[in-house]
Design a protein around this motif. Structure first.
Motif, PDB file in Angstrom:
ATOM      1  N   LYS A 191      -6.989  -3.960  -1.637  1.00  0.00           N
ATOM      2  CA  LYS A 191      -6.475  -2.586  -1.598  1.00  0.00           C
ATOM      3  C   LYS A 191      -5.053  -2.531  -1.058  1.00  0.00           C
ATOM      4  O   LYS A 191      -4.311  -1.585  -1.339  1.00  0.00           O
ATOM      5  CB  LYS A 191      -7.376  -1.707  -0.730  1.00  0.00           C
ATOM      6  CG  LYS A 191      -8.718  -1.371  -1.338  1.00  0.00           C
ATOM      7  CD  LYS A 191      -9.528  -0.500  -0.378  1.00  0.00           C
ATOM      8  CE  LYS A 191     -10.869  -0.101  -0.964  1.00  0.00           C
ATOM      9  NZ  LYS A 191     -11.676   0.709  -0.023  1.00  0.00           N
ATOM     10  N   ASN A 192      -4.664  -3.530  -0.283  1.00  0.00           N
ATOM     11  CA  ASN A 192      -3.331  -3.543   0.324  1.00  0.00           C
ATOM     12  C   ASN A 192      -2.242  -3.989  -0.648  1.00  0.00           C
ATOM     13  O   ASN A 192      -1.072  -4.058  -0.274  1.00  0.00           O
ATOM     14  CB  ASN A 192      -3.318  -4.470   1.541  1.00  0.00           C
ATOM     15  CG  ASN A 192      -4.136  -3.927   2.696  1.00  0.00           C
ATOM     16  OD1 ASN A 192      -4.460  -2.741   2.734  1.00  0.00           O
ATOM     17  ND2 ASN A 192      -4.483  -4.781   3.643  1.00  0.00           N
ATOM     18  N   GLN A 193      -2.617  -4.286  -1.885  1.00  0.00           N
ATOM     19  CA  GLN A 193      -1.665  -4.714  -2.909  1.00  0.00           C
ATOM     20  C   GLN A 193      -0.461  -3.769  -2.960  1.00  0.00           C
ATOM     21  O   GLN A 193      -0.615  -2.554  -3.029  1.00  0.00           O
ATOM     22  CB  GLN A 193      -2.358  -4.728  -4.271  1.00  0.00           C
ATOM     23  CG  GLN A 193      -1.478  -5.052  -5.445  1.00  0.00           C
ATOM     24  CD  GLN A 193      -0.927  -6.455  -5.372  1.00  0.00           C
ATOM     25  OE1 GLN A 193       0.262  -6.634  -5.145  1.00  0.00           O
ATOM     26  NE2 GLN A 193      -1.786  -7.444  -5.548  1.00  0.00           N
ATOM     27  N   VAL A 194       0.748  -4.330  -2.926  1.00  0.00           N
ATOM     28  CA  VAL A 194       1.947  -3.481  -2.921  1.00  0.00           C
ATOM     29  C   VAL A 194       2.657  -3.446  -4.268  1.00  0.00           C
ATOM     30  O   VAL A 194       3.556  -2.634  -4.471  1.00  0.00           O
ATOM     31  CB  VAL A 194       2.946  -3.926  -1.827  1.00  0.00           C
ATOM     32  CG1 VAL A 194       2.313  -3.829  -0.460  1.00  0.00           C
ATOM     33  CG2 VAL A 194       3.458  -5.339  -2.092  1.00  0.00           C
ATOM     34  N   LEU A 195       2.286  -4.348  -5.192  1.00  0.00           N
ATOM     35  CA  LEU A 195       2.928  -4.366  -6.504  1.00  0.00           C
ATOM     36  C   LEU A 195       2.227  -3.362  -7.412  1.00  0.00           C
ATOM     37  O   LEU A 195       1.032  -3.473  -7.672  1.00  0.00           O
ATOM     38  CB  LEU A 195       2.859  -5.783  -7.096  1.00  0.00           C
ATOM     39  CG  LEU A 195       3.461  -6.875  -6.205  1.00  0.00           C
ATOM     40  CD1 LEU A 195       3.230  -8.248  -6.813  1.00  0.00           C
ATOM     41  CD2 LEU A 195       4.944  -6.619  -5.976  1.00  0.00           C
TER      42      LEU A 195
END
Length: 287
Positions: free
Chosen positions: A204-208
């Motif tokens: 969930k922390n994916q920044v792309l």
């Protein structure tokens, strides 16, 4: 895997998006409200690129649960870690930085940093990760390299890289999701419940925000891992709506040309295709 649906209004819309492009698009999509699964080449082997890192993460967490690895282990960033690396931020930083294995896993996932991938993978083996995938049912996934060679040509053979299937990635994401509430699912993954929770939060922390995210409302929660390969782009993730999982999608473009006839870069259109597939699911599954 549920029976794959190839004919329905939703399937027709999804396939029309793929048919409009001059490259191969393989996908597996599961509507979590109904359990229906849609597929196109879902069980065909395809380059994994960095979507492979979700299974590397889970193999590492299994080793942590068994006491073979320690998430608090301190790792020194050495210059050798930046060799043959083409993703992430660490390759631009000054060697000597010390981070934990926990943070290396986070960097590998949320920024796809291959310096971090090397840090993680050095504590495992290719055989261990490959066998882990087979043990949980990912029989179409084959880990072949620590880091793919930078000099690969766009028409490289499948055997030159780690490969997977869209169906395998949906299976893995479904197990991670199920493990949030199911002891049996966590046991199948071989990971303690708290690490299954950490795995989902890391996704969930994916920044792309390309691919799956790109055409969804900005605040949409997505637990995902994307990839960039010489033959195409790919993305696999769980999409949430109103706090609840709505669908799982794994989409892989392949044989993508460097540029389309109008000059648009092929990777741009491949990512847009994944975004359109995701938006179609968002619209169809809530209708």
């Amino acid at each position: 895997m549920n029976t794959i649906i190839n004919s329905s209004k939703a399937a027709e819309r999804l396939n029309a998006i793929c048919d409009a492009q001059p490259f191969v698009t393989r996908y597996c999509i599961r509507n979590l409200l109904t359990g229906e699964t849609f597929g196109r080449g879902a069980e065909e082997e395809t380059p994994s690129a960095s979507t492979r890192k979700t299974s590397i993460m889970m193999a590492a967490f299994k080793a942590v649960g068994e006491g073979r690895l320690d998430l608090d282990e301190q790792i020194v960033y050495e210059p050798r870690f930046a060799e043959e690396v083409a993703s992430g931020i660490f390759r631009y930083l000054t060697p000597g930085i010390v981070i934990s294995l926990r943070d290396a896993i986070t960097g590998m996932m949320v920024l796809s940093d291959n310096v971090c991938t090397k840090m993680v993978f050095e504590r495992l083996t290719l055989e261990e990760v490959d066998l882990y995938c087979k043990s949980i049912g990912m029989t179409g996934t084959h880990h072949r390299f620590l880091i793919p060679p930078l000099a690969l040509s766009p028409d490289h053979a499948l055997g030159a890289v780690t490969t997977t299937t869209a169906a395998d990635q949906v299976m893995l994401l479904q197990m991670i999701l199920d493990a949030q509430t199911s002891k049996a699912a966590a046991e199948k993954l071989g990971c303690p419940a708290d690490l299954c929770q950490f795995a989902l939060q890391t996704l969930k922390n994916q920044v792309l925000r390309y691919g799956i995210h790109s055409r969804l409302p900005f605040e949409t929660k997505v637990a995902s891992k994307g990839g960039r390969g010489k033959r195409g782009r790919m993305d696999a993730g769980i999409v949430y709506c109103d706090g609840a999982p709505l669908y799982i999608i794994a989409a892989y473009t392949d044989q993508v040309p460097q540029a389309l006839p109008d000059g648009t870069p092929g990777y741009t259109v491949s990512l847009e295709t994944i975004g359109r597939l995701s938006r179609a699911c968002w619209d169809e599954f809530q209708a």
